[in-house]
Motif scaffolding. Sequence first.
Motif, PDB file in Angstrom:
ATOM      1  N   UNK A 149       0.856  -1.185   0.000  1.00 60.84           N
ATOM      2  CA  UNK A 149       0.000   0.000   0.000  1.00 60.84           C
ATOM      3  C   UNK A 149       0.891   1.234   0.000  1.00 60.84           C
ATOM      4  N   UNK A 150       0.791   2.014  -1.058  1.00 60.45           N
ATOM      5  CA  UNK A 150       1.557   3.255  -1.150  1.00 60.45           C
ATOM      6  C   UNK A 150       0.751   4.385  -0.519  1.00 60.45           C
ATOM      7  N   UNK A 198      -9.240  -9.879   5.132  1.00 61.44           N
ATOM      8  CA  UNK A 198      -8.750 -10.131   3.782  1.00 61.44           C
ATOM      9  C   UNK A 198      -9.510  -9.287   2.776  1.00 61.44           C
ATOM     10  N   UNK A 199     -10.608  -9.802   2.236  1.00 64.37           N
ATOM     11  CA  UNK A 199     -11.502  -9.050   1.333  1.00 64.37           C
ATOM     12  C   UNK A 199     -10.757  -8.483   0.124  1.00 64.37           C
ATOM     13  N   UNK A 200      -9.900  -9.319  -0.472  1.00 60.89           N
ATOM     14  CA  UNK A 200      -9.064  -8.916  -1.600  1.00 60.89           C
ATOM     15  C   UNK A 200      -9.928  -8.651  -2.841  1.00 60.89           C
ATOM     16  N   UNK A 201      -9.547  -7.650  -3.617  1.00 58.84           N
ATOM     17  CA  UNK A 201     -10.140  -7.379  -4.927  1.00 58.84           C
ATOM     18  C   UNK A 201      -9.012  -7.177  -5.926  1.00 58.84           C
ATOM     19  N   UNK A 202      -9.388  -7.037  -7.196  1.00 57.68           N
ATOM     20  CA  UNK A 202      -8.370  -6.742  -8.208  1.00 57.68           C
ATOM     21  C   UNK A 202      -7.964  -5.267  -8.190  1.00 57.68           C
ATOM     22  N   UNK A 203      -8.767  -4.446  -7.547  1.00 60.13           N
ATOM     23  CA  UNK A 203      -8.512  -3.006  -7.486  1.00 60.13           C
ATOM     24  C   UNK A 203      -7.663  -2.659  -6.264  1.00 60.13           C
ATOM     25  N   UNK A 204      -7.031  -1.484  -6.254  1.00 59.90           N
ATOM     26  CA  UNK A 204      -6.275  -1.069  -5.069  1.00 59.90           C
ATOM     27  C   UNK A 204      -7.148  -0.992  -3.812  1.00 59.90           C
ATOM     28  N   UNK A 205      -8.432  -0.631  -4.006  1.00 59.92           N
ATOM     29  CA  UNK A 205      -9.353  -0.512  -2.886  1.00 59.92           C
ATOM     30  C   UNK A 205      -9.988  -1.868  -2.609  1.00 59.92           C
ATOM     31  N   UNK A 206      -9.777  -2.402  -1.409  1.00 60.58           N
ATOM     32  CA  UNK A 206     -10.358  -3.702  -1.061  1.00 60.58           C
ATOM     33  C   UNK A 206     -11.832  -3.545  -0.685  1.00 60.58           C
ATOM     34  N   UNK A 207     -12.541  -4.678  -0.676  1.00 62.64           N
ATOM     35  CA  UNK A 207     -13.985  -4.641  -0.472  1.00 62.64           C
ATOM     36  C   UNK A 207     -14.373  -3.972   0.856  1.00 62.64           C
ATOM     37  N   UNK A 208     -13.705  -4.344   1.948  1.00 62.89           N
ATOM     38  CA  UNK A 208     -14.087  -3.794   3.252  1.00 62.89           C
ATOM     39  C   UNK A 208     -13.775  -2.302   3.339  1.00 62.89           C
ATOM     40  N   UNK A 209     -12.770  -1.842   2.587  1.00 66.04           N
ATOM     41  CA  UNK A 209     -12.454  -0.414   2.562  1.00 66.04           C
ATOM     42  C   UNK A 209     -13.549   0.361   1.831  1.00 66.04           C
ATOM     43  N   UNK A 210     -13.974  -0.195   0.713  1.00 67.32           N
ATOM     44  CA  UNK A 210     -15.063   0.419  -0.044  1.00 67.32           C
ATOM     45  C   UNK A 210     -16.339   0.480   0.796  1.00 67.32           C
ATOM     46  N   UNK A 267      -2.947   1.039   6.544  1.00 60.94           N
ATOM     47  CA  UNK A 267      -2.607   1.999   5.492  1.00 60.94           C
ATOM     48  C   UNK A 267      -3.635   1.979   4.367  1.00 60.94           C
ATOM     49  N   UNK A 268      -4.156   0.786   4.060  1.00 62.22           N
ATOM     50  CA  UNK A 268      -5.160   0.692   3.013  1.00 62.22           C
ATOM     51  C   UNK A 268      -6.422   1.461   3.372  1.00 62.22           C
TER      52      UNK A 268
END
Length: 320
Positions: free
Chosen positions: A30-31, A299-311, A80-81
């Motif tokens: 995560x940048x 976890x909640x990984x997605x293909x996008x930089x923003x993960x599902x739980x963050x969204x 950070x995410x």
Amino acid sequence: MPVISENYIPPGIFKSGDASTIYAATLRKVEIPIFERERIELSDGDFLDIDWSYPANRNSKNLVILLHGLAGKADRPYMKGMARAFNLKNWTAVGMNFRGCSDELNRLYKSYHAGASDDLAELMTHILSLKEYNKIALIGFSLGGNMLMKYLGENRSLPDEVIGAVGVSVPCDLSGSLGAINRMRNFVYSKRFELNLKQHLYERAEKFPDHLNKKDISACSSLRDIDDLYTSRAHGYKNAADYYKKTSALVYLKGIRKPTLMINAENDSFLSQKCYPIEIAENSEFLHLEIPKYGGHVGFVTRAPLYYHEKRAVEFIESL
């Protein structure tokens, strides 16, 4: 509130709870701009280190407070995410490093635990004293999620500025969750936590030799042993069982009076059945419960930089 339906489908291998848990915790990059650290002096003579992350507009009046999990700190990828997700929506983020979890051992023998909501309250007092934020949201992960839910459900006066909260992968039944993580399938996870906490205790034993010795620490062979030896006694509880009973957020959920979302994945192997408080949520005006089929533990990984739980966290908070 009705239990929330969801439509999270992770890519490929990340339908596995273990894959999403391990990848999100150890391999995700995560940048984000470097946190700006501030030290807060606490009323008992100890301190907290907090890490600030700002949006492009540093004059934002919105603040999100982030609480990490067991053996974590503010620079973990999941912290950070979430900070980045809110920064992009013009929210300032501040990561709370629990006592002893920053780069310096805290001053007192006690440190942090799943029910240390008084430390969160002291941080809130500091934030309010700045008089810079009109809206405050709180996000807690794992152990930090339990601490957050307890804080929200206790009989304490919450600031008007607090508009809502989100808990991610919340082990709100601490005893049951310990049983879950101690299952053989979770051996690698539990051993990693155990070794991390033992190292922390060895350092504490050097500073407090009259309270703790390395022989007793080495004899611990489980997380419960560590909670019996140190966590419970150092923080005023009789033993591990007493600590779990009195600090589990499950008994505080009915007292929550701020809009709150709990996201606990169905395939989270760290959680017990009681960590899915469906009946409490259905009968609560404020607690929203979402149980995605996938996601593992934070976890909640997605293909996008923003993960599902963050969204979902951003959507929920900005809807309030």
